[in-house]
Design a protein around this motif. Sequence first.
Motif, short mmCIF file in Angstrom:
data_model
loop_
_atom_site.label_atom_id
_atom_site.label_comp_id
_atom_site.label_asym_id
_atom_site.label_seq_id
_atom_site.Cartn_x
_atom_site.Cartn_y
_atom_site.Cartn_z
N TYR A 101 36.31 32.98 43.31
CA TYR A 101 35.84 33.65 41.44
C TYR A 101 34.82 32.36 41.34
O TYR A 101 34.35 31.43 41.50
CB TYR A 101 37.16 32.75 41.12
CG TYR A 101 38.49 34.05 40.75
CD1 TYR A 101 38.16 34.95 39.96
CD2 TYR A 101 39.71 33.70 41.43
CE1 TYR A 101 39.53 35.64 39.69
CE2 TYR A 101 40.63 34.35 41.47
CZ TYR A 101 40.76 34.83 40.76
OH TYR A 101 41.97 35.74 41.01
N THR A 103 33.66 31.76 38.63
CA THR A 103 34.15 30.74 37.71
C THR A 103 35.13 29.07 37.82
O THR A 103 35.21 28.14 37.11
CB THR A 103 35.46 31.02 36.49
OG1 THR A 103 36.56 32.03 37.00
CG2 THR A 103 34.94 32.77 35.70
N SER A 192 45.87 32.39 42.76
CA SER A 192 45.17 31.42 41.86
C SER A 192 45.80 29.79 41.56
O SER A 192 45.36 29.14 40.84
CB SER A 192 45.91 32.10 40.41
OG SER A 192 45.16 33.24 40.63
N GLU A 573 40.51 29.47 31.39
CA GLU A 573 40.04 28.79 32.77
C GLU A 573 39.35 27.55 32.67
O GLU A 573 40.02 26.87 33.01
CB GLU A 573 39.54 30.08 33.06
CG GLU A 573 39.95 29.91 34.57
CD GLU A 573 38.50 31.17 35.19
OE1 GLU A 573 38.54 30.61 36.48
OE2 GLU A 573 38.70 31.88 34.61
N PRO A 580 42.16 32.71 37.21
CA PRO A 580 40.96 33.02 37.60
C PRO A 580 41.93 34.40 36.15
O PRO A 580 41.51 35.42 35.92
CB PRO A 580 40.72 32.71 38.52
CG PRO A 580 40.52 31.53 38.54
CD PRO A 580 42.39 31.44 38.63
#
Length: 603
Positions: A101, A103, A192, A573, A580
Amino acid sequence: MREFSLPALYEVPTDGNLTDIVRRNAAQHPDVAVIARKVDGVWQDVTAGAFLAEVRSTAKGLIASGVRPGDRVALMSRTRYEWTLLDFAIWSAGGITVPVYETSSPEQVQWILGDSGAVACLVETGAHAAAVESVREGLPGLAAVWQIEPAGGRPGAVEQLREAGAGLGDEVVEERCSVAKADDPATIVYTSGTTGRPKGCVLTHRSFFAECGNIVERLRPLFRTGECSVLLFLPLAHVFGRLVQVAPMMAPIKLGCVPDVKQLTDELAAFRPTLILGVPRVFEKVYNSARAKAQSEGKGKIFDKAAETAISYSRALDSAAGPSLGLRLKHKTFDKLVYSKLRAVLGGRGEYAISGGAPLGERLGHFFRGIGFTVLEGYGLTESCAATAFNPWDRQKIGTVGQPLPGSVVRIADDGEVLLHGEHLFKEYWNNEAATADALADGWFHTGDIGTLDEDGYLRITGRKKELIVTAAGKNVAPAVIEDRIRAHALVAECMVVGDGRPFVGALITLDEEFLERWLKEHGKPAGTPAAALRDDPELLATVQQAVNDGNAAVSRAESVRKFRVLPSQFTEESGHLTPSLKLKRNVVAKDFADEIEALYRG
């Protein structure tokens, strides 16, 4: 125990891999647009022949740079054209893609790259490159990092790779393309991680063939080559995003990628897809935004009447008699006034969407079908290569997540847990034999979800085994049922139900910042007033109570939310409260907001 299965509609190749898709498309549909890219703000089509050429030249660079068959190559970027290009290039070089991800924190990056043993990493921006560089000392196996966006006078990753592989012939790539077999890993998707370290879920080429091939065949009217298109705005690091990438390529139909979901409305109007695949929050936003806009223009009552008519019309479609003449006339009138404008917001060409990742809600499902834009709800997990059940286009049952993927089996165990069997399932958790053995006991994947099957094989998900709340009175409560209904309110961003071992069920609620501003204006309060200053405001609490009442209507009194607390901040997040894929990290929320939970039960 109850189980249901459907015969396979797609024959998974006994050999071969996902690179066969782009080569087949180029051979059979060389001039058909299979993907589109944004160039100077304008969508430009890329034909099957041109896409194969780009994949080959990029794969040559990976091979020339030392990527060997079976090597893991990490890919950290937003959803964009280059993500898809690099994914197929990694496969064409014989590699295994490891999504990250964009992020992700440096700590998460180090864990994923280190655990997977990635030898190379492709990042989108300088910030991503810096995140990788900050932990590179702990990644001795990482030999190369390329940046997709040009920087410091250096060309971007794709151009660098093309230059690196310019001296190699096509035969080198063709040889590499044939190395991976159907049962070899195509990707390692890290879960996740709502609790503990994320696990690397190994999905094979066979997994994707079985998944995407059967979906395309069952939903063939939605995947007509040369006519249909799909706009991808989900993160490609999530398995649902990969489904949206691979299935259109298998069909093939045109695929477009949107990096910034904030631009989604504009891109829907520009790209005009015939099919949308998204999460419920997207469809909730469309509804809530349209209703808020109507209210601000003094047309709120008209919109509400139109919405109720759409819902009634959709419900009547499931009855033997169908919609009455009066209902059909009202529906036709509102189609001109309201529904056609809503369909235009969604691009104007589409009639169907596929929703997954969380429950959609029956009311919203009926609303969209009633306006002429049917949202087919499905269900799946990373371990099932995305969808393991979905509603067929011609036999939808709103309120269910549909029938099993053709060629697979869904079983309900004696304790209500949903078990899965089929070629689409993951192979193993990377470097984690114990977790693999627990999840794949007796040849069945244990999802951890609780559900039921009806007589036609339609599945309903009612909760998670590990998330079940048991009150002090011994009542079992599945939080998702209430949370989804409360969260459907425009003013509510997130909701977490609590009450394990407590005398009653309570809830923590955060406010949607976009709709909070509209609420402030409607109620004559100062613009920009933060949620923290409104926690005890009687009018705001009354509005939130309406959302809670709607959630309570779906459950018994013993399961209903008696008290709630409006929190001063968001679950995000970045704050560590959402994954995510926007799932609640319940244990983190419970820990960080322990005082708020205690306040619910004080006195």
